[in-house]
Write a protein that holds these residues in place. Structure first.
Motif, mmCIF file in Angstrom:
data_model
loop_
_atom_site.group_PDB
_atom_site.id
_atom_site.type_symbol
_atom_site.label_atom_id
_atom_site.label_comp_id
_atom_site.label_asym_id
_atom_site.label_seq_id
_atom_site.Cartn_x
_atom_site.Cartn_y
_atom_site.Cartn_z
ATOM 1 N N ALA A 77 -1.310 -18.335 5.263
ATOM 2 C CA ALA A 77 -1.781 -17.516 4.046
ATOM 3 C C ALA A 77 -0.446 -16.930 3.067
ATOM 4 N N TYR A 78 0.726 -17.078 3.948
ATOM 5 C CA TYR A 78 1.972 -16.313 3.320
ATOM 6 C C TYR A 78 2.092 -16.700 1.786
ATOM 7 N N GLU A 79 2.078 -18.053 1.445
ATOM 8 C CA GLU A 79 2.490 -18.161 0.175
ATOM 9 C C GLU A 79 1.420 -17.640 -0.997
ATOM 10 N N SER A 80 -0.040 -17.627 -0.559
ATOM 11 C CA SER A 80 -0.975 -17.265 -1.317
ATOM 12 C C SER A 80 -1.124 -15.693 -1.556
ATOM 13 N N LYS A 81 -0.707 -15.197 -0.593
ATOM 14 C CA LYS A 81 -0.403 -13.519 -0.378
ATOM 15 C C LYS A 81 0.663 -13.396 -1.288
ATOM 16 N N ILE A 82 1.884 -13.990 -1.510
ATOM 17 C CA ILE A 82 2.783 -13.646 -2.198
ATOM 18 C C ILE A 82 2.472 -13.905 -3.668
ATOM 19 N N LYS A 83 1.722 -14.900 -3.832
ATOM 20 C CA LYS A 83 1.404 -15.092 -5.331
ATOM 21 C C LYS A 83 0.106 -14.045 -5.833
ATOM 22 N N MET A 84 -0.567 -13.437 -4.829
ATOM 23 C CA MET A 84 -1.364 -12.597 -5.311
ATOM 24 C C MET A 84 -0.824 -11.048 -5.465
ATOM 25 N N PHE A 85 0.304 -10.841 -4.507
ATOM 26 C CA PHE A 85 0.893 -9.455 -4.692
ATOM 27 C C PHE A 85 1.584 -9.584 -6.100
ATOM 28 N N TYR A 86 1.909 -10.623 -6.773
ATOM 29 C CA TYR A 86 2.679 -10.742 -7.954
ATOM 30 C C TYR A 86 1.966 -10.820 -9.158
ATOM 31 N N GLU A 87 0.659 -10.965 -9.130
ATOM 32 C CA GLU A 87 -0.196 -10.943 -10.023
ATOM 33 C C GLU A 87 -0.115 -9.424 -10.853
ATOM 34 N N GLU A 88 0.129 -9.563 -11.811
ATOM 35 C CA GLU A 88 0.006 -8.000 -12.703
ATOM 36 C C GLU A 88 -1.193 -7.285 -12.524
ATOM 37 N N HIS A 89 -1.170 -6.227 -11.871
ATOM 38 C CA HIS A 89 -2.548 -5.358 -11.484
ATOM 39 C C HIS A 89 -2.343 -4.016 -11.802
ATOM 40 N N MET A 90 -3.401 -3.086 -11.331
ATOM 41 C CA MET A 90 -3.137 -1.871 -11.463
ATOM 42 C C MET A 90 -4.207 -1.283 -10.097
ATOM 43 N N HIS A 91 -3.976 -0.187 -9.630
ATOM 44 C CA HIS A 91 -5.209 0.458 -8.866
ATOM 45 C C HIS A 91 -5.424 1.695 -9.278
ATOM 46 N N GLU A 92 -6.731 2.273 -8.951
ATOM 47 C CA GLU A 92 -7.188 3.200 -9.204
ATOM 48 C C GLU A 92 -6.824 4.590 -8.206
ATOM 49 N N ASP A 93 -6.002 3.960 -7.401
ATOM 50 C CA ASP A 93 -5.205 5.186 -6.444
ATOM 51 C C ASP A 93 -3.668 4.930 -6.620
ATOM 52 N N GLU A 94 -3.169 6.196 -6.350
ATOM 53 C CA GLU A 94 -1.586 5.905 -6.074
ATOM 54 C C GLU A 94 -1.252 4.646 -5.180
ATOM 55 N N GLU A 95 -0.181 4.103 -5.267
ATOM 56 C CA GLU A 95 0.194 3.317 -4.371
ATOM 57 C C GLU A 95 1.545 3.637 -3.739
ATOM 58 N N ILE A 96 1.610 4.100 -2.509
ATOM 59 C CA ILE A 96 2.564 4.554 -1.808
ATOM 60 C C ILE A 96 2.977 3.641 -0.621
#
Length: 189
Positions: A77-96
């Motif tokens: 799952a490593y490569e797919s996770k890295i690609k997913m994290f790199y998609e431009e996105h936002m959250h409705e909570d702070e990211e800490i």
């Protein structure tokens, strides 16, 4: 922590992509990005945990967990996770995120010019991204990071990829309003 404008050159996302144009802490603060340097202390007292607890109490973070992002740990799952994290996105909570080991890049969109600012984090860096800011994450060439994630409520990670729906999202609008208000106050001072 080191921050600079992303060069937008093609190539592996894990490379520095350093434009040579540094970004100051005050520029990050102006878009709501906060940073603390809390060096990792391996002593029995672990003063870094005390300092994290102080920040958590001050900012009302009630929960936390620890995750490792490595090829060994994520396997196929490593490569797919890295690609997913790199998609431009936002959250409705702070990211800490508090980096315990390893290193990586958070890219955040500067408003209003929409340029990417790349923030390189390593062990001892604590970064807070406000709800509603567009961002992405990738490892650097070391391909390994262990982070503590802090949450105001129950641990969750829901990425909302950039698009018309997220541009109209109330959290995005609140974020943009807060940036505009802060700029208005700063310019009238």
């Amino acid at each position: 922590m080191r921050a600079y404008y992303f060069d937008n050159a093609p190539g592996d996302q894990r490379l520095p992509h350093d434009s040579g144009r540094a970004v100051s802490p005050s520029t990050l603060e102006a878009i709501g990005v906060l940073h603390w340097s809390i060096p990792i202390d391996e002593s029995p007292a672990e003063s870094h945990i005390r300092q994290i607890n102080e920040v958590a109490q001050e900012r009302q973070y009630r929960n936390r967990d620890v995750i490792s992002v490595t090829k060994e740990g994520l396997g196929d799952a490593y490569e797919s996770k890295i690609k997913m994290f790199y998609e431009e996105h936002m959250h409705e909570d702070e990211e800490i995120r508090y980096i315990l080991k390893g290193s990586g890049f958070f890219d955040v969109r500067e408003h209003p010019n929409d340029q990417w600012i790349r923030v390189h984090l390593s062990a001892g860096d604590l970064l807070v991204l406000p709800a509603g800011i567009y961002h992405r994450f990738t490892l650097d060439e070391r391909n390994s990071v262990k982070t503590m994630r802090l949450f105001k409520d129950e641990p969750k990670w829901t990425a909302l990829n950039r698009g018309p729906a997220t541009d109209a999202n109330p959290y995005r609008k609140t974020y943009l309003d807060s940036i505009r208000s802060a700029r208005a106050v700063a310019s009238s001072a």
